[in-house]
Design a protein around this motif. Sequence first.
Motif, short mmCIF file in Angstrom:
data_model
loop_
_atom_site.label_atom_id
_atom_site.label_comp_id
_atom_site.label_asym_id
_atom_site.label_seq_id
_atom_site.Cartn_x
_atom_site.Cartn_y
_atom_site.Cartn_z
N HIS A 62 -18.07 -2.85 7.78
CA HIS A 62 -17.34 -3.16 6.46
C HIS A 62 -16.19 -4.31 6.59
N GLU A 63 -16.13 -5.10 5.85
CA GLU A 63 -15.07 -6.15 6.13
C GLU A 63 -13.65 -5.60 6.13
N LEU A 64 -12.69 -5.92 7.00
CA LEU A 64 -11.53 -5.17 7.22
C LEU A 64 -10.27 -6.13 7.22
N ARG A 65 -9.41 -5.62 6.43
CA ARG A 65 -8.04 -6.48 6.23
C ARG A 65 -6.93 -5.86 6.43
N VAL A 66 -5.92 -6.61 6.93
CA VAL A 66 -4.47 -5.65 7.33
C VAL A 66 -3.66 -6.10 6.42
N ALA A 67 -3.11 -5.51 5.34
CA ALA A 67 -2.26 -5.54 4.56
C ALA A 67 -0.83 -5.40 5.14
N LEU A 68 -0.07 -6.35 5.59
CA LEU A 68 0.96 -6.10 6.51
C LEU A 68 2.28 -6.64 5.82
N LEU A 69 3.05 -5.58 5.69
CA LEU A 69 4.53 -5.85 5.08
C LEU A 69 5.35 -6.52 5.99
N VAL A 70 5.47 -7.71 5.83
CA VAL A 70 6.50 -8.60 6.76
C VAL A 70 7.90 -8.64 6.39
N ARG A 71 8.73 -8.57 7.21
CA ARG A 71 10.11 -8.82 6.92
C ARG A 71 10.77 -9.96 7.31
N ARG A 72 11.68 -10.86 6.53
CA ARG A 72 12.34 -12.08 6.79
C ARG A 72 13.73 -11.70 7.19
N PHE A 73 14.21 -11.99 8.40
CA PHE A 73 15.56 -11.51 8.72
C PHE A 73 16.63 -12.72 8.70
N TYR A 74 17.94 -12.52 8.37
CA TYR A 74 18.95 -13.59 8.56
C TYR A 74 18.85 -13.80 10.13
N CYS A 75 19.37 -15.16 10.39
CA CYS A 75 19.69 -15.75 11.63
C CYS A 75 21.34 -15.73 11.72
N ARG A 76 21.94 -15.04 12.44
CA ARG A 76 23.39 -15.03 12.31
C ARG A 76 24.05 -16.14 13.26
N GLN A 77 22.87 -16.76 14.12
CA GLN A 77 23.65 -17.86 15.20
C GLN A 77 24.08 -18.88 14.24
N ALA A 78 25.44 -19.26 14.45
CA ALA A 78 26.12 -20.49 13.81
C ALA A 78 25.43 -21.79 13.99
N THR A 79 25.01 -21.98 15.46
CA THR A 79 24.36 -23.29 15.64
C THR A 79 22.72 -23.43 15.15
N CYS A 80 22.22 -22.32 14.82
CA CYS A 80 20.78 -22.24 14.62
C CYS A 80 20.44 -22.87 13.37
N PRO A 81 19.58 -23.82 13.12
CA PRO A 81 19.23 -24.47 11.79
C PRO A 81 18.35 -23.53 10.93
N LYS A 82 17.73 -22.53 11.68
CA LYS A 82 16.93 -21.46 10.87
C LYS A 82 18.07 -20.52 10.28
N ARG A 83 18.09 -20.57 8.95
CA ARG A 83 19.04 -19.56 8.13
C ARG A 83 18.30 -18.14 8.17
N THR A 84 16.89 -18.04 7.81
CA THR A 84 16.15 -17.00 7.86
C THR A 84 14.85 -17.36 8.70
N PHE A 85 14.26 -16.20 9.07
CA PHE A 85 12.74 -16.32 9.76
C PHE A 85 12.18 -15.17 9.69
N ALA A 86 10.69 -15.15 9.86
CA ALA A 86 9.92 -14.04 9.52
C ALA A 86 9.54 -13.30 11.13
N GLU A 87 9.53 -12.07 11.03
CA GLU A 87 9.15 -11.52 12.38
C GLU A 87 7.95 -11.72 12.84
N ARG A 88 7.60 -11.80 13.92
CA ARG A 88 6.52 -12.29 14.83
C ARG A 88 5.75 -11.04 15.38
N PHE A 89 4.65 -11.15 15.47
CA PHE A 89 3.55 -10.00 15.83
C PHE A 89 2.63 -10.74 17.08
N ALA A 90 3.54 -10.99 18.00
CA ALA A 90 2.74 -11.76 19.34
C ALA A 90 1.60 -11.00 19.83
#
Length: 220
Positions: A62-90
Amino acid sequence: MQTFSFLPGCRVLQIERGSRGSLVILADSRRGSARCPHCGAISRAVHSRYRRSPADLSAFRHELRVALLVRRFYCRQATCPKRTFAERFAGAVAPHARRTQRLAKALGRVGIALGGAAGARLARGLGMPVSRDTLLRVIRALPLPAVEPPRVVGVDDWALRKGRTYGTILVDLERRRVLDLLADRSANTVAAWLRDHPGITVVARDRSTEYARPATNGAG
């Protein structure tokens, strides 16, 4: 609720039927924090959530899919150009990928063995539907296998335009594969290539003296 061994730090919330008899595994992450992929800072401040649905290896054909609820986080590092980022699943799901890495690996093996059209037919029968064009793209995206340095090479000329333009072909005689195509057949070009591959111990050529000097001076 159970932990999801395929996705460390995640848990299975629900398994339900999808369209055309497929299975859908609803899962979310239970990790308390995530690392910004740009600056490396750790964050625990959740910005928002969204759903990804990558295809995975089939289950009971049977074809299988993973419906994964992914969170976006704030990056609080002042010098980082990314204000938010999605969690990774390396090691499990690459960013923006439509299929898990283990499914991509399995499809790559099918494609390498059978090619695009035949591989797509087999994959469809195994519950991993894919088009032949997509299967070919999966093959091209696979990392090249590690290759041992050549030791025994054959060198000869080849015609780009017969009678006018010639280059040099170098072949790994032990593994029977082409190593390189050089733009010309000059002794200096061949000698430079051989110097860049110091592990070569044997150079095979025809009776022509064209490659005799570079084989002597370049190999070592």
